[in-house]
Design a protein around this motif. Structure first.
Motif, PDB file in Angstrom:
ATOM      1  N   ARG A  41       0.824  -1.285  -0.119  1.00 58.30           N
ATOM      2  CA  ARG A  41       0.077   0.053   0.096  1.00 58.30           C
ATOM      3  C   ARG A  41       0.745   1.448  -0.076  1.00 58.30           C
ATOM      4  O   ARG A  41       0.238   2.424  -0.096  1.00 58.30           O
ATOM      5  CB  ARG A  41      -1.027  -0.052   1.264  1.00 58.30           C
ATOM      6  N   GLN A  88       3.302  -8.330   5.980  1.00 57.14           N
ATOM      7  CA  GLN A  88       3.206  -7.868   4.760  1.00 57.14           C
ATOM      8  C   GLN A  88       4.600  -8.616   4.102  1.00 57.14           C
ATOM      9  O   GLN A  88       5.665  -8.812   4.909  1.00 57.14           O
ATOM     10  CB  GLN A  88       3.473  -6.490   4.635  1.00 57.14           C
ATOM     11  N   TYR A  95      11.473 -10.614   9.567  1.00 56.17           N
ATOM     12  CA  TYR A  95      11.477 -10.485  11.351  1.00 56.17           C
ATOM     13  C   TYR A  95      10.107 -11.454  11.582  1.00 56.17           C
ATOM     14  O   TYR A  95       9.286 -11.407  10.908  1.00 56.17           O
ATOM     15  CB  TYR A  95      11.544  -9.396  11.663  1.00 56.17           C
ATOM     16  N   ARG A  96      10.033 -11.999  12.645  1.00 54.10           N
ATOM     17  CA  ARG A  96       9.004 -12.862  13.236  1.00 54.10           C
ATOM     18  C   ARG A  96       7.790 -11.882  13.644  1.00 54.10           C
ATOM     19  O   ARG A  96       6.442 -12.559  13.597  1.00 54.10           O
ATOM     20  CB  ARG A  96       9.542 -13.765  14.282  1.00 54.10           C
ATOM     21  N   ASN A  97       7.979 -10.740  13.811  1.00 53.80           N
ATOM     22  CA  ASN A  97       6.719 -10.180  14.490  1.00 53.80           C
ATOM     23  C   ASN A  97       6.196  -9.012  13.595  1.00 53.80           C
ATOM     24  O   ASN A  97       6.906  -8.256  12.630  1.00 53.80           O
ATOM     25  CB  ASN A  97       7.130  -9.192  15.771  1.00 53.80           C
ATOM     26  N   GLU A  98       4.868  -8.962  13.462  1.00 55.32           N
ATOM     27  CA  GLU A  98       3.993  -8.089  12.676  1.00 55.32           C
ATOM     28  C   GLU A  98       4.589  -6.676  13.007  1.00 55.32           C
ATOM     29  O   GLU A  98       4.479  -6.392  14.196  1.00 55.32           O
ATOM     30  CB  GLU A  98       2.671  -8.282  12.528  1.00 55.32           C
ATOM     31  N   GLY A  99       4.782  -5.968  11.996  1.00 59.25           N
ATOM     32  CA  GLY A  99       5.050  -4.456  12.232  1.00 59.25           C
ATOM     33  C   GLY A  99       6.280  -4.052  12.280  1.00 59.25           C
ATOM     34  O   GLY A  99       6.915  -2.817  12.776  1.00 59.25           O
ATOM     35  N   ALA A 100       7.335  -5.235  12.430  1.00 63.57           N
ATOM     36  CA  ALA A 100       8.685  -4.875  12.489  1.00 63.57           C
ATOM     37  C   ALA A 100       9.412  -4.173  11.558  1.00 63.57           C
ATOM     38  O   ALA A 100      10.211  -3.121  12.039  1.00 63.57           O
ATOM     39  CB  ALA A 100       9.534  -6.410  12.699  1.00 63.57           C
ATOM     40  N   THR A 123      17.731  -5.073  21.333  1.00 65.97           N
ATOM     41  CA  THR A 123      16.542  -4.782  20.572  1.00 65.97           C
ATOM     42  C   THR A 123      16.482  -4.754  19.166  1.00 65.97           C
ATOM     43  O   THR A 123      17.552  -4.619  18.592  1.00 65.97           O
ATOM     44  CB  THR A 123      15.859  -3.843  21.192  1.00 65.97           C
ATOM     45  N   LEU A 124      15.368  -4.949  18.356  1.00 67.21           N
ATOM     46  CA  LEU A 124      15.385  -4.745  17.024  1.00 67.21           C
ATOM     47  C   LEU A 124      15.737  -3.199  16.542  1.00 67.21           C
ATOM     48  O   LEU A 124      16.753  -2.810  15.681  1.00 67.21           O
ATOM     49  CB  LEU A 124      13.948  -5.091  16.199  1.00 67.21           C
ATOM     50  N   ALA A 125      15.254  -2.347  17.564  1.00 68.91           N
ATOM     51  CA  ALA A 125      15.417  -0.978  17.249  1.00 68.91           C
ATOM     52  C   ALA A 125      17.031  -0.837  17.237  1.00 68.91           C
ATOM     53  O   ALA A 125      17.593   0.067  16.302  1.00 68.91           O
ATOM     54  CB  ALA A 125      14.979   0.128  18.308  1.00 68.91           C
ATOM     55  N   ASP A 144      11.262   3.622  11.222  1.00 76.39           N
ATOM     56  CA  ASP A 144      11.282   4.541  12.251  1.00 76.39           C
ATOM     57  C   ASP A 144      12.581   5.048  12.847  1.00 76.39           C
ATOM     58  O   ASP A 144      12.910   5.954  13.138  1.00 76.39           O
ATOM     59  CB  ASP A 144      10.265   4.327  13.586  1.00 76.39           C
ATOM     60  N   PHE A 145      13.366   3.728  12.967  1.00 74.52           N
ATOM     61  CA  PHE A 145      14.656   3.807  13.453  1.00 74.52           C
ATOM     62  C   PHE A 145      15.869   4.164  12.691  1.00 74.52           C
ATOM     63  O   PHE A 145      16.928   4.374  12.838  1.00 74.52           O
ATOM     64  CB  PHE A 145      15.061   2.692  14.436  1.00 74.52           C
ATOM     65  N   ARG A 188       7.967  -1.563  10.183  1.00 78.78           N
ATOM     66  CA  ARG A 188       7.629  -0.024  10.173  1.00 78.78           C
ATOM     67  C   ARG A 188       8.355   0.403  11.215  1.00 78.78           C
ATOM     68  O   ARG A 188       8.931   1.487  11.199  1.00 78.78           O
ATOM     69  CB  ARG A 188       5.974  -0.067  10.586  1.00 78.78           C
ATOM     70  N   LEU A 189       8.588  -0.481  12.335  1.00 77.35           N
ATOM     71  CA  LEU A 189       9.382  -0.011  13.498  1.00 77.35           C
ATOM     72  C   LEU A 189      10.759   0.127  13.009  1.00 77.35           C
ATOM     73  O   LEU A 189      11.381   1.322  13.190  1.00 77.35           O
ATOM     74  CB  LEU A 189       9.439  -0.988  14.493  1.00 77.35           C
TER      75      LEU A 189
END
Ligand SMILES: Nc1ncnc2c1ncn2[C@@H]1O[C@H](COP(=O)(O)OP(=O)(O)OP(=O)(O)O)[C@@H](O)[C@H]1O
Ligand SMILES: [Mg+2]
Ligand SMILES: [Zn+2]
Lengths: 151, 316
Positions: free
Chosen positions: B19, B141, B115-120, B96-98, B126-127, B122-123
């Motif tokens: 998207r 996605q 990465y295993r988690n949804e939203g990773a 941390t991933l960050a 951010d960083f 996008r995070l």
């Protein structure tokens, strides 16, 4: 004659019509848990009223800005903000849910990255206001149950 | 009228979800990818991304995606750093991933993350100052898979608009089919969703597709779609989704693509699969003209080359 459960304040803000039992959450969201000792914060919980029970918060010597208080709309959509000057209500407005909600609810998706130890606050996009629909800005899932996920 | 200046901006962008892209942007990526094919095959040499460093951070196993990103970067003259086994990195020490992203940001020009988690992703975006491409975030996605699927259909069929595309298999949990359906709808494809009972396409995806403007045919029976399909997009049906093995075998059997089934299909019909496959496509299909899945897998390279060249600003 106004009926006041606590002594009237001269200058400050009254947050009225808070959802029953949510007053402490409101203080937390607004970051008002450590006000200077000379300024009294009164919290009145479970006030009977015409539409059932409500909570009220009264802050002395502090005028909250509309923007600051809008985040509480999520847990208290009917709250009103009353600005008091010289013991009179001089301004009154209702809270409005902002476009994004940050740090108030956590994501309902247990596998969402915001539910792990990362240095981010959960963030939601407000997709609709009535009914309230929140979508996680990270994992993109709809938040099904707001109250169950309050922080 | 669209402004090419706004819709065609690629340089420095993150790609977290399909998207994030407009239809003109997706078309542009496919156009550039077409030109990349000879380079992807090694027939032509390119120095387009000379001096650039790609960081591939794969916290979850992947063969195809990781290798094709790395091949794509190297074919364009760039270099690759990264890991595919988080146990061998500082992640194992609880970083941390960050923080890992901050480090990769300092060491590279572009980050690809699985990465295993949804939203990773996008995070990560951010960083990170450098662009981030999502190569899969849990059940979330996987936009470059969608791009290479679109490219493969366009390459094979000439266009996507008006084609009958049947998505087959576990449409409920299958990560790739949700965003693919929406993208196909945006390109004007006619969609059919064929799944075992209980593994139907989520209502939200059906709704989104309808909002875009196409009403999908929804069925539990492959025979309903096989004769008209231009593309049969097959996905895996996992054993774990079924209460008992007998039930799984029955369902898997009735959804298997084999030469017997293909007799009912158009000659020009093509079978796609994101791979790896298990039993859902009989190996006897591989040698028929219907098999498009190996070409599809190869297309991951030119499509990722195009995407990286555009994001790095090496191609307009
Ligand atoms: N000087 C004051 N000190 C403390 N509380 C006050 C003061 N003046 C008003 N309030 C409180 O602020 C709230 C709003 O006051 P207001 O006089 O507008 O009441 P209202 O007419 O009932 O308003 P509403 O329709 O919003 O309920 C009430 O809860 C009232 O008790
Ligand atoms: Mg009142
Ligand atoms: Zn989330």
């Amino acid at each position: 004659m106004k009926e006041l459960k606590v002594s009237p304040i001269k200058h400050g803000t009254v947050i009225d019509h808070i959802e029953c039992g949510m007053a402490l959450k409101v203080l937390k969201i607004l970051g008002l848990t450590e006000e200077p000792p000379e300024d009294t914060t009164s919290v009145i919980i479970h006030v009977p009223g015409s539409k059932g029970c409500k909570d009220i918060v009264k802050l002395e010597n502090k005028e909250l800005k509309k923007k600051e208080v809008n985040q509480i709309a999520l847990i208290s959509p009917d709250a009103t903000i009353n600005i008091i000057r010289d013991s009179e209500v001089v301004k009154k407005y209702r809270v409005e849910l902002p476009d994004t909600v940050i740090g108030i609810v956590k994501c309902g998706n247990p596998n969402c990255i915001t539910n792990f130890h990362e240095p981010v606050e959960p963030k939601f996009i407000v997709e609709s206001r009535s009914p309230v629909v929140l979508r996680c800005a990270y994992c993109n899932r709809k938040l099904e149950d707001v109250t169950a996920n309050l922080l | 009228m669209y402004s090419p200046l706004i819709t065609m901006k690629f340089r420095g962008m993150d790609l977290v979800s399909i998207r994030d892209l407009t239809v003109p942007q997706m078309n542009r990526i496919m156009d550039v990818a077409e030109g990349m094919v000879p380079i992807a095959k090694g027939e032509k040499v390119s120095k387009l991304l000379d001096g650039k460093i790609l960081a591939t951070l794969f916290y979850e196993p992947s063969t195809r995606t990781k290798l094709s990103f790395e091949s794509a970067m190297m074919r364009l003259g760039g270099r690759v750093i990264g890991f595919s086994d988080p146990k061998s990195s500082s992640v194992a020490k609880g970083e941390t991933l960050a923080d890992t992203i901050r480090m990769a940001d300092a060491y590279s020009d572009l980050i690809v993350l699985r990465y295993r988690n949804e939203g990773a992703a996008r995070l990560a975006a951010d960083f990170s100052e450098v662009p981030v491409i999502n190569a899969g975030d849990g059940a979330g996605q996987h936009p470059t898979q969608t791009l290479l699927d679109l490219f493969t259909i366009r390459e094979e069929m000439g266009e996507i608009n008006g084609k009958n595309i049947a998505l087959l298999g576990d449409l409920k949990y299958g990560r790739t089919v949700h965003s693919l359906s929406e993208a196909l709808a945006m390109f004007g494809a006619k969609l059919s969703f064929v799944s075992p009972r209980g593994l139907e396409m989520p209502a939200e995806t059906v709704e989104n597709v309808e909002k875009i403007g196409t009403k999908p045919l929804i069925t539990n029976c492959l025979d309903d779609v096989i004769a008209d399909a231009d593309i049969l997009y097959v996905t895996r049906i996992q054993k774990e989704r079924f209460a008992d093995l007998a039930e799984y075998k029955k369902v898997a059997g009735s959804f298997q693509v084999n030469t017997e089934l293909l007799e009912k299909a158009k000659k020009s019909m093509r079978v796609m699969h994101p791979l790896p496959r298990v039993t859902e496509i009989d190996p006897e299909v591989d040698s028929t003209p219907h098999a498009l899945y190996f070409r599809q897998a190869f297309n991951g390279v030119p499509v990722r080359m195009a995407l990286m060249a555009l994001i790095m600003g090496a191609t307009e």
